[in-house]
Design an enzyme around this catalytic site. Structure first.
Site, PDB file in Angstrom:
ATOM      1  N   ARG A   1      80.650  32.023  -7.038  1.00 38.64           N
ATOM      2  CA  ARG A   1      79.378  31.467  -6.545  1.00 38.64           C
ATOM      3  C   ARG A   1      79.713  30.415  -5.507  1.00 38.64           C
ATOM      4  NH1 ARG A   1      74.925  34.011  -7.359  1.00 38.64           N
ATOM      5  NH2 ARG A   1      74.976  33.931  -9.629  1.00 38.64           N
TER       6      ARG A   1
ATOM      7  N   HIS B   1      75.348  37.628   0.022  1.00 33.38           N
ATOM      8  CA  HIS B   1      76.605  37.821  -0.693  1.00 33.38           C
ATOM      9  C   HIS B   1      77.618  38.405   0.284  1.00 33.38           C
ATOM     10  CE1 HIS B   1      74.418  36.810  -4.193  1.00 33.38           C
ATOM     11  NE2 HIS B   1      74.426  37.953  -4.848  1.00 33.38           N
TER      12      HIS B   1
ATOM     13  N   CYS C   1      73.120  42.936  -7.241  1.00 30.20           N
ATOM     14  CA  CYS C   1      73.084  42.423  -5.865  1.00 30.20           C
ATOM     15  C   CYS C   1      74.467  42.321  -5.228  1.00 30.20           C
ATOM     16  CB  CYS C   1      72.367  41.082  -5.827  1.00 30.20           C
ATOM     17  SG  CYS C   1      72.994  39.911  -7.031  1.00 30.20           S
TER      18      CYS C   1
END
Ligand code: NAP
Length: 349
Positions: free
Chosen positions: A236, A243, A150
């Site tokens: 994170r 993202h 991802c």
């Protein structure tokens, strides 16, 4: 038309739910099977998902009443989408391919296999020519295709048209990755509220290697990786979905900032293919100083488009910019569905 029967392996997880949500009302595919571990098997999907359904909207009623099965290759479908935990995805996906199913996987296990396409239809559809080789490995009419990590997807989408025209030399990328990328329940709230965690286990090697396979070529039955290096730092952040990535790029050919923006804006290789999930355009360039932003831009193209912005000169490499992608849509279930749509369109299902 009769829709193609599809099964979801790992249907009870975060990505599995997203598959079910995105496939509801799909014009070509119909979910006929939901499968997960033996912990979930032999109850209806609605029962298993009580308190676990986390995506927007309700469980589609037709899927809610399906019985969850174990992941054995006795499912009534031709195509399986895999959202299996990576601790089990490797051998289970192989079992399905050997039994003759087409598996469009979202898990990392087979991405770098020498005969498995790591596919982004806008970028490397020609890599599907490896499929006959893979079918002979399984000795069946089944095969596996995968979609990228991802955090790799947004980077590759932004790099693909630039690499074709100006030859990428070097990349430094820092990711700011949304929480849903860690699945459910994911990162403990006490670790992430008011915080940034500068480590995501196993992520940096994937971001550094997968783009090179995707942007490489298929030559004489072998993948030849793109010839440049990527240095990645993955973090994170306290964002639900999306993202965002800060990218510094060195190019082998000279290019102006306007050339780069034009190249991004002209990129729309699937625009005449009429694939239900393909965004048009797949890349959007925002000229505002403060875009892209996860909350405002992640749903562009129904979560399937990537948004680029803040292109400016870099004093060390040539340029720097930001790119944003929706991690559970373009970076997971939506990407795998688009891959399967491309297979269908090319008569590969
Ligand atoms: P998740 O929420 O933990 O779901 C995992 C799924 O795997 C569940 O359906 C679980 O079923 C099933 N499973 C676990 N052990 C099994 C077994 N022994 N046999 C059969 N099924 C089993 O994970 P996720 O976040 O959805 O991620 C799924 C995959 O996608 C992972 O490989 C992940 O790395 C990848 N991925 C995730 C994202 C993201 O944004 N979250 C993005 C890209 C890729 P039970 O409910 O029965 O345990």
């Amino acid at each position: 038309m009769n829709r193609i029967k599809v099964g979801i392996l790992g249907a009870t997880g975060m990505v599995g739910q997203r598959f079910i949500q995105l496939l509801e009302g799909h014009p070509w595919f119909e979910v006929t099977e939901v499968a997960a571990s033996e912990r979930s098997a032999n109850r209806t999907y609605a029962e298993v998902m009580q308190g676990r359904w986390k995506v927007e909207g309700d469980i589609p009623p037709r899927v809610a009443q399906l019985t969850v099965k174990e992941c054995t290759p006795e499912l009534d479908c031709r195509l399986c989408f895999s959202a299996l935990d990576s601790s089990v995805a490797g051998p289970l996906e192989e079992t399905f391919a050997q039994a003759g199913y087409v598996v469009s996987s979202n898990s990392r296990n087979h991405r770098m296999d020498p005969d498995v396409p790591l596919l982004i239809p806008e970028v490397n559809a020609d890599h599907l020519a490896i499929i006959p080789q893979q079918k002979s490995r399984w000795g069946s009419n089944g095969y596996i295709i995968t979609n990228p990590n991802c955090a790799a997807i947004g980077l590759v989408m932004a790099l693909a048209p630039l690499h074709k025209r100006f030859d990428v030399d070097k990349i430094i990328v820092t990711t700011l990755q949304g929480l849903s990328g860690a699945g459910y329940p994911g990162v403990p709230s006490l670790d992430v509220i008011d915080n940034v965690v500068p480590f995501i286990g196993g992520e940096e090697p994937k971001v550094e290697s997968e783009p090179l396979k995707i942007l490489g070529s298929l030559n004489g039955g072998q993948f030849v990786f793109a010839d440049f290096q990527i240095s990645a730092s993955c973090t994170r952040v306290h964002v639900l979905d999306g993202h965002l990535e800060s990218v510094n790029i060195g190019l082998k050919q000279k290019a102006s900032a306007a050339d780069l923006i034009d190249t991004w804006q002209e990129f729309d290789p699937l625009n005449n293919q009429e694939l239900p999930s393909a965004p048009s355009p797949p890349l959007i360039y925002r000229r505002e100083d403060d875009r892209p932003q996860p909350r405002r831009d992640r749903n562009e193209g129904n979560g399937m488009a990537c948004v680029v912005g803040r292109l400016r000169k870099c004093s060390i490499l040539d340029y720097k910019f930001f790119v944003l992608s929706h991690n559970t849509i373009r970076g997971a279930a939506g990407g795998a569905i688009l891959n399967a749509e491309y297979l269908f369109k090319k008569d590969l299902l």
